[in-house]
Design a protein around this motif. Structure first.
Motif, PDB file in Angstrom:
ATOM      1  N   LEU A 228       0.904  -0.905   0.091  1.00  0.00           N
ATOM      2  CA  LEU A 228       0.208   0.349  -0.136  1.00  0.00           C
ATOM      3  C   LEU A 228       0.816   1.220   0.030  1.00  0.00           C
ATOM      4  O   LEU A 228       0.794   1.937  -0.543  1.00  0.00           O
ATOM      5  CB  LEU A 228      -0.948   0.084   1.157  1.00  0.00           C
ATOM      6  CG  LEU A 228      -2.326  -0.729   1.452  1.00  0.00           C
ATOM      7  CD1 LEU A 228      -2.708  -1.122   2.095  1.00  0.00           C
ATOM      8  CD2 LEU A 228      -3.379  -0.562   0.059  1.00  0.00           C
ATOM      9  N   SER A 229       2.362   1.054   0.848  1.00  0.00           N
ATOM     10  CA  SER A 229       3.098   2.694   0.880  1.00  0.00           C
ATOM     11  C   SER A 229       3.627   2.832  -1.186  1.00  0.00           C
ATOM     12  O   SER A 229       3.583   3.432  -1.149  1.00  0.00           O
ATOM     13  CB  SER A 229       4.161   2.005   1.717  1.00  0.00           C
ATOM     14  OG  SER A 229       5.153   1.507   1.056  1.00  0.00           O
ATOM     15  N   ILE A 230       3.537   1.740  -1.436  1.00  0.00           N
ATOM     16  CA  ILE A 230       3.987   1.940  -2.865  1.00  0.00           C
ATOM     17  C   ILE A 230       3.082   2.184  -3.526  1.00  0.00           C
ATOM     18  O   ILE A 230       3.339   3.418  -4.603  1.00  0.00           O
ATOM     19  CB  ILE A 230       4.625   0.978  -3.596  1.00  0.00           C
ATOM     20  CG1 ILE A 230       5.447   0.126  -2.726  1.00  0.00           C
ATOM     21  CG2 ILE A 230       4.930   1.174  -5.058  1.00  0.00           C
ATOM     22  CD1 ILE A 230       5.844  -1.651  -3.072  1.00  0.00           C
ATOM     23  N   PHE A 231       1.854   1.888  -3.620  1.00  0.00           N
ATOM     24  CA  PHE A 231       0.319   2.098  -3.993  1.00  0.00           C
ATOM     25  C   PHE A 231       0.267   3.698  -3.438  1.00  0.00           C
ATOM     26  O   PHE A 231      -0.160   5.069  -5.175  1.00  0.00           O
ATOM     27  CB  PHE A 231      -0.412   1.403  -4.139  1.00  0.00           C
ATOM     28  CG  PHE A 231      -1.315   1.973  -5.198  1.00  0.00           C
ATOM     29  CD1 PHE A 231      -1.782   1.759  -6.564  1.00  0.00           C
ATOM     30  CD2 PHE A 231      -2.609   2.322  -4.608  1.00  0.00           C
ATOM     31  CE1 PHE A 231      -2.628   2.719  -7.047  1.00  0.00           C
ATOM     32  CE2 PHE A 231      -3.796   3.270  -5.264  1.00  0.00           C
ATOM     33  CZ  PHE A 231      -3.646   2.901  -6.744  1.00  0.00           C
ATOM     34  N   PHE A 232       0.624   4.422  -2.466  1.00  0.00           N
ATOM     35  CA  PHE A 232       0.068   5.944  -2.158  1.00  0.00           C
ATOM     36  C   PHE A 232       0.854   6.399  -2.939  1.00  0.00           C
ATOM     37  O   PHE A 232       0.779   7.536  -2.924  1.00  0.00           O
ATOM     38  CB  PHE A 232       0.116   6.306  -0.529  1.00  0.00           C
ATOM     39  CG  PHE A 232       0.299   6.522   0.027  1.00  0.00           C
ATOM     40  CD1 PHE A 232      -1.169   7.658   0.495  1.00  0.00           C
ATOM     41  CD2 PHE A 232       1.969   7.411   0.441  1.00  0.00           C
ATOM     42  CE1 PHE A 232      -0.661   9.205   1.373  1.00  0.00           C
ATOM     43  CE2 PHE A 232       1.189   8.578   0.899  1.00  0.00           C
ATOM     44  CZ  PHE A 232       0.416   9.332   1.438  1.00  0.00           C
TER      45      PHE A 232
END
Length: 343
Positions: A228-232
């Motif tokens: 999720l941190s990558i997509f964020f």
């Protein structure tokens, strides 16, 4: 009316710009390839083999193998020919790895240790030898080097192998590389050093705390939050390119440090797979973390060098570097998030 002549550099730029529609297709193909081969898409975790020579002429064996996308890799340790087959094997499943242990009548003074099936994987095997006289040796076996001879002595410290393992874990860990790439897309060049330093501080803190057993979280939610941190980051880069702003865009070092804490838990998961050598825990931890930083520096330097080189060519750097990189971070960030929710 005569048209003005078109220079060779202008022709090249027009041709390259006209081909920019290929990037989404290539990235979709990459995502499909990763979907077909989930083991290649997963962050690479090492397996671990520990052989402890005991005074009564037996060897205690512990074989720890990672489970990737719910599947165990088809590999197994093959001990020297003089070692007797195990009479009884104990098995344990931790959620991210399987652990097998047994004892065999054997000595570690001659013969060959081999990992069968390793050549068909993308992982490494960390081997620790503990001799009856108190000596310890370490080896790292890879798909291209699946065996070693017990007759060949080594003077390496048991902790020294952790430097290379840390660097390889960073350089071959898709999720960590994608996050760093997202930080580079979000951050102005003049501030990259401070943002990467904040990420380093964050993951170094949780790596140390977790590796020393002071704190631990289950791997499943950690891997989901990392995805999720990558997509964020990809979403924030899109917002920045559209002229919007946010705390992340104004102060990217804050999100780098915060998400660095999460990624440190991911690094600690890999370190937990092989353990820390007894009596050298701090030294091995420092070397592993230094290896991670070396891998990170190499990756950042490569991206910045590519950015500079493309800037010297008669092409649009936004089209041929920034946009494909953003597609890559966003597409694979979404892909990893979905797979870690659904698998």
């Amino acid at each position: 009316m005569t048209r003005p002549p078109v220079s060779a550099s202008s022709k090249l730029q027009n041709r390259l710009s006209g081909a920019c529609w290929l990037w989404p297709i290539l990235l979709i193909a990459l995502c499909l390839l990763l979907a077909v081969s989930p083991a290649a898409a997963h962050e690479i975790r090492p397996a671990a083999l520990e052989l402890t020579e005991q005074a009564e002429g037996t060897v205690a064996v512990i074989w720890k193998q990672p489970v990737l996308s719910g599947r165990k890799l088809r590999m197994r340790p093959v001990l020297p020919a003089q070692c007797a087959p195990p009479e009884q094997t104990q098995q344990e499943f931790t959620g991210t790895a399987t652990i097998e242990s047994w004892q065999t009548a054997c000595r570690l003074d001659r013969g060959e240790v081999r990992i069968e099936g390793l050549e068909q994987t993308l992982t490494d095997v960390f081997v620790r030898l503990k001799f009856a006289d108190g000596r310890e040796q370490t080896r790292v076996l890879r798909p291209a080097s699946t065996a070693f001879s017990l007759d060949a002595q080594t003077s390496d410290s048991p902790a020294s192998a952790y430097l290379r393992i840390g660097a390889e874990h960073m350089l071959f860990g898709w999720d960590h590389l994608l996050f760093v790439l997202g930080l580079l897309l979000l951050t102005p060049v003049r501030r990259i050093f401070w943002v990467v330093t904040a990420f380093t501080a964050g993951h170094s803190l949780t790596l140390a705390i977790t590796a020393l057993g002071l704190f631990r979280l289950p791997s499943e939610p950690v891997e989901l939050l990392i995805a999720l941190s990558i997509f964020f980051l990809a979403v924030e880069v899109v917002r920045k390119r559209s002229g919007k702003t946010s705390l992340t865009i104004r102060q990217p070092w804050i999100v780098a440090a915060a998400f660095g804490l999460l990624h440190g838990l991911g690094f600690a998961g890999a370190l937990a797979d092989i353990g820390l050598p007894k009596g050298q825990e701090i030294w091995a931890l420092l070397l592993f973390n230094l290896g991670v930083e070396i891998g990170q520096i190499l990756f950042v330097a490569t991206i910045l060098a590519g950015y500079w080189l493309i800037g010297r060519l008669p092409v649009d750097r936004q089209i041929w570097l920034t946009r494909p990189a953003l597609y890559l971070v966003g597409s694979l960030g979404a892909y990893y998030t979905l797979t870690r929710i659904l698998v």
